[in-house]
Design an enzyme around this catalytic site. Structure first.
Site, PDB file in Angstrom:
ATOM      1  N   PRO A 150       0.839  -1.198   0.000  1.00 37.03           N
ATOM      2  CA  PRO A 150       0.000   0.000   0.000  1.00 37.03           C
ATOM      3  C   PRO A 150       0.875   1.250   0.000  1.00 37.03           C
ATOM      4  O   PRO A 150       1.950   1.264   0.601  1.00 37.03           O
ATOM      5  CB  PRO A 150      -0.788  -0.124   1.305  1.00 37.03           C
ATOM      6  CG  PRO A 150       0.027  -1.007   2.181  1.00 37.03           C
ATOM      7  CD  PRO A 150       0.738  -1.955   1.265  1.00 37.03           C
ATOM      8  N   LYS A 151       0.422   2.280  -0.689  1.00 35.16           N
ATOM      9  CA  LYS A 151       1.140   3.556  -0.700  1.00 35.16           C
ATOM     10  C   LYS A 151       0.625   4.384   0.482  1.00 35.16           C
ATOM     11  O   LYS A 151      -0.409   5.025   0.404  1.00 35.16           O
ATOM     12  CB  LYS A 151       0.920   4.292  -2.027  1.00 35.16           C
ATOM     13  CG  LYS A 151       1.769   5.535  -2.199  1.00 35.16           C
ATOM     14  CD  LYS A 151       1.555   6.147  -3.580  1.00 35.16           C
ATOM     15  CE  LYS A 151       2.443   7.354  -3.787  1.00 35.16           C
ATOM     16  NZ  LYS A 151       2.113   8.451  -2.840  1.00 35.16           N
ATOM     17  N   VAL A 152       1.352   4.334   1.563  1.00 30.82           N
ATOM     18  CA  VAL A 152       0.929   4.970   2.805  1.00 30.82           C
ATOM     19  C   VAL A 152       0.994   6.490   2.647  1.00 30.82           C
ATOM     20  O   VAL A 152       1.967   7.043   2.125  1.00 30.82           O
ATOM     21  CB  VAL A 152       1.804   4.505   3.979  1.00 30.82           C
ATOM     22  CG1 VAL A 152       1.343   5.142   5.281  1.00 30.82           C
ATOM     23  CG2 VAL A 152       1.781   2.983   4.083  1.00 30.82           C
ATOM     24  N   GLY A 307      -2.957   4.788  -2.774  1.00 31.05           N
ATOM     25  CA  GLY A 307      -2.693   3.940  -3.932  1.00 31.05           C
ATOM     26  C   GLY A 307      -1.845   2.749  -3.541  1.00 31.05           C
ATOM     27  O   GLY A 307      -1.789   2.358  -2.364  1.00 31.05           O
TER      28      GLY A 307
END
Length: 629
Positions: A150-152, A307
């Site tokens: 996951p794009k934190v 994202g």
């Protein structure tokens, strides 16, 4: 010996992608259609303008992005949503490719660099716009193992451990150097001050500091100001233990760690960074990536995300990293609910009732993972208030799941282009009952309504048919189709005898429709059906033209404005002539039906015959016929 994480198979190699994820197969079968949009990977065409004409637009958009960057990176303020920002950056980059003379050297507008040098550069990451672009990137990676995370949504940090002890914490800055966050890092419980004794002498980790959330669903909660909160806390001179407890850490890179991703993840898990292993998964195709993107977008996570990130497991050594997006990693952000679009042109159309609608034709933009090329600007009056012109940069938002709406004009093009808009006072509920070039839109809209479900309901007669009849000059008035013969229809291109006869059969259905339905088809102002029925019964069709507004207001559900519209409608010259012809036709049809009933009664009387000497005689009124006929 640490417990082997579940993401490593028995061989210690990369697991078969998504082998045990039953939910993933369901995502692929059910949910991914909303996240796919084929055919977008190719860049849109360049604007058909000279560099000189584009210069003002380019500079205005560039200045707006720089303003957003300064507020975001230096003040921790988010002035614009991610979708608008990303689409603005893509558009500016696209224009720079189209017009190289406009491009200028980039100026750092990120957070202050500070004096602390990163031992390994923070690379940043390229953001791909859609599934086709992701598929192309995956194909270019060949046989390299790929992993998704996951794009934190937080702030990036570099952590340096020397002989197991935290020695430095550095903000991202420009990727080469950043601010010294070491003192603040000591108050963040998620950042270990020591690593286990078996840790290498030098450990360099890169990750994201994030605002802790409970069961955060990105599709429901959005970013929720998560990144701005962390940026604000880290911008303070001091940080308390209590404030630090609200901050989490997601380690997304170990630049000087083992070569393989499974080995890196296993070691990080043993050091206490278990959430990284739980949220790092092997993938092989764009469909795999899309499924994880869908899952993390819909399901609960302990942080906000924007994202997914995909990277090669066997990336180059950290000593080769540079402060620019590499080709071995990419990001695919979540469907944007908002986006920036450039207006290419304006389209004005006149509807059946004379209302003028305005639509902006756009340079294609992604919104909710769908390609948007048009957006409604509402009525002519609303368009004049917003003053949208070709060349403007507008922010769009998604209403519901599929409908794009204009939110605001972000950058107005200079100088303002002239727009040739129709005049509202030229069109109303009774204009364009006959065809003229200026009346084309409204006249065709009237015909489409007349033959549609709310009107006379002609099956198989739609916009294409009406366009063909009007273009051929066969229909110049609203009821000209009533007098068309088969020969005239057969002469139309592509219309044979079978189609011509079918059209005539459909047109003939008009004679079976009720008077109320005919009035609706001609465009009578909307009133309660019972009121119109009562007026017809009381005054008759011809008598409706004698009613004053006060007469109409006597009926329930009819106010002053509608009463005035009804009076104008029934007193209009064309409407009165058509209604008179309709009344005449109905009278003739009534006579035909009466004659038919008389003939039927005569047939019944034929059964009551007289017989004499075996000879059958017909009733007296038919005595002119010969016996036995």
């Amino acid at each position: 010996m640490s417990r082997r994480p579940s993401w490593i198979d028995g061989s210690g190699m990369r697991p078969a992608p998504l082998r045990t994820a039953a939910w993933l197969r369901a995502c692929l079968l059910v949910g991914l259609s909303t996240l796919a949009m084929p055919g977008w990977a190719s860049a849109p065409p360049c604007p058909q303008m000279t560099p000189e004409a584009m210069q003002n637009d380019y500079q205005a958009l560039d200045a707006r992005i720089a303003r957003w960057d300064r507020a975001y990176y230096r003040q921790g303020q988010r002035l614009v949503d991610d979708g608008t920002y990303d689409s603005a950056k893509r558009r500016l980059a696209h224009w720079a490719e189209c017009f190289p003379s406009l491009a200028k050297p980039s100026v750092n507008t990120h957070e202050p660099t500070g004096a602390k040098h990163h031992p390994v550069a923070q690379t940043g990451i390229a953001k791909l716009p859609d599934r086709d672009a992701v598929a192309g990137w995956v194909e270019r990676q060949g046989d390299h193992p790929l992993w998704v995370q996951p794009k934190v949504d937080g702030v990036a940090v570099t952590l340096v451990y020397r002989y197991g002890r935290l020695a430095a914490a550095i903000s991202r800055g420009d990727g080469v150097s950043g601010q010294d966050w070491y003192t603040k890092a000591l108050h963040i419980a998620a950042i270990p001050s020591h690593l286990p004794a078996d840790a290498p002498p030098l450990v360099i980790l890169q990750g994201e500091l994030y605002a802790r959330r409970t069961a955060h669903r990105q599709s429901r909660d959005g970013t929720d100001g998560a990144r701005a909160r962390i940026a604000g806390l880290m911008a303070r001179d001091t940080l308390t233990d209590r404030e630090g407890s609200t901050i989490g850490l997601f380690v997304w890179a170990w630049p000087n760690g083992p070569d393989s991703m499974p080995e890196r993840l296993e070691t990080l898990t043993g050091w206490g960074f278990g959430d990284v292993a739980e949220m790092t998964h092997g993938v092989a195709t764009a469909e795999d990536i899309a499924a994880w993107r869908q899952r993390w977008y819909r399901h609960a996570l302990p942080f906000a995300t924007d994202g997914v990130v995909v990277k090669r497991g066997d990336r180059p050594p950290g000593s080769d990293w540079q402060a620019s997006p590499p080709d071995w990693a990419m990001a695919w952000k979540y469907p944007a609910r908002k986006a920036l679009a450039r207006v290419d042109a304006l389209e004005f159309s006149v509807g059946r009732t004379g209302r003028i609608a305005v639509v902006a034709e756009l340079e294609p933009v992604l919104l909710g993972d769908k390609r948007v090329t048009r957006v409604s600007l509402g009525s002519l009056a609303h368009w004049r208030r917003t003053d949208v012109r070709p060349g403007d940069q507008v922010r769009l938002r998604l209403a519901g799941l599929t409908i794009p709406q204009l939110q605001e004009v972000v950058v107005r093009t200079r100088p303002r282009p002239q727009v040739d808009a129709p005049e509202a006072d030229q069109y109303d509920r009774l204009s364009c009952l006959r065809f003229t070039p200026a009346c084309r839109d409204q006249f065709l809209a009237r015909l489409e309504w007349l033959g549609g479900d709310e009107g006379l309901d002609f099956p198989g007669i739609g916009p294409a048919t009406w366009n063909q009849l009007v273009d051929a000059g066969l229909v110049k008035g609203l009821l000209d189709w009533r007098t068309l013969d088969t020969a005239a229809l057969e002469a139309l291109p592509g219309v044979g005898k079978k189609t011509a006869r079918a059209w005539q059969r459909h047109f003939a259905l008009a004679d079976t429709r009720s008077t109320v339905r005919w009035l609706r088809a001609l465009g009578v102002p909307a009133v309660p059906r019972q009121a119109l029925t009562d007026a017809l019964e009381r005054y008759g069709l011809a008598g409706l033209g004698t009613l004053a507004p006060s007469d109409w207001r006597d009926y329930s559900g009819i106010g002053e404005t509608r009463a005035m519209q009804l009076t104008r409608f029934f007193r209009d010259t064309d409407i009165r002539r058509w209604l008179a012809s309709l009344k005449s036709t109905r009278t003739l049809q009534k006579r035909h039906r009466a004659n038919a009933r008389d003939e039927q009664k005569g047939d019944v009387r034929r059964v009551d015959v007289k017989q004499a000497n075996g000879t059958t005689w017909l009733p007296e009124q038919d005595s002119n016929l010969r016996p036995n006929d």
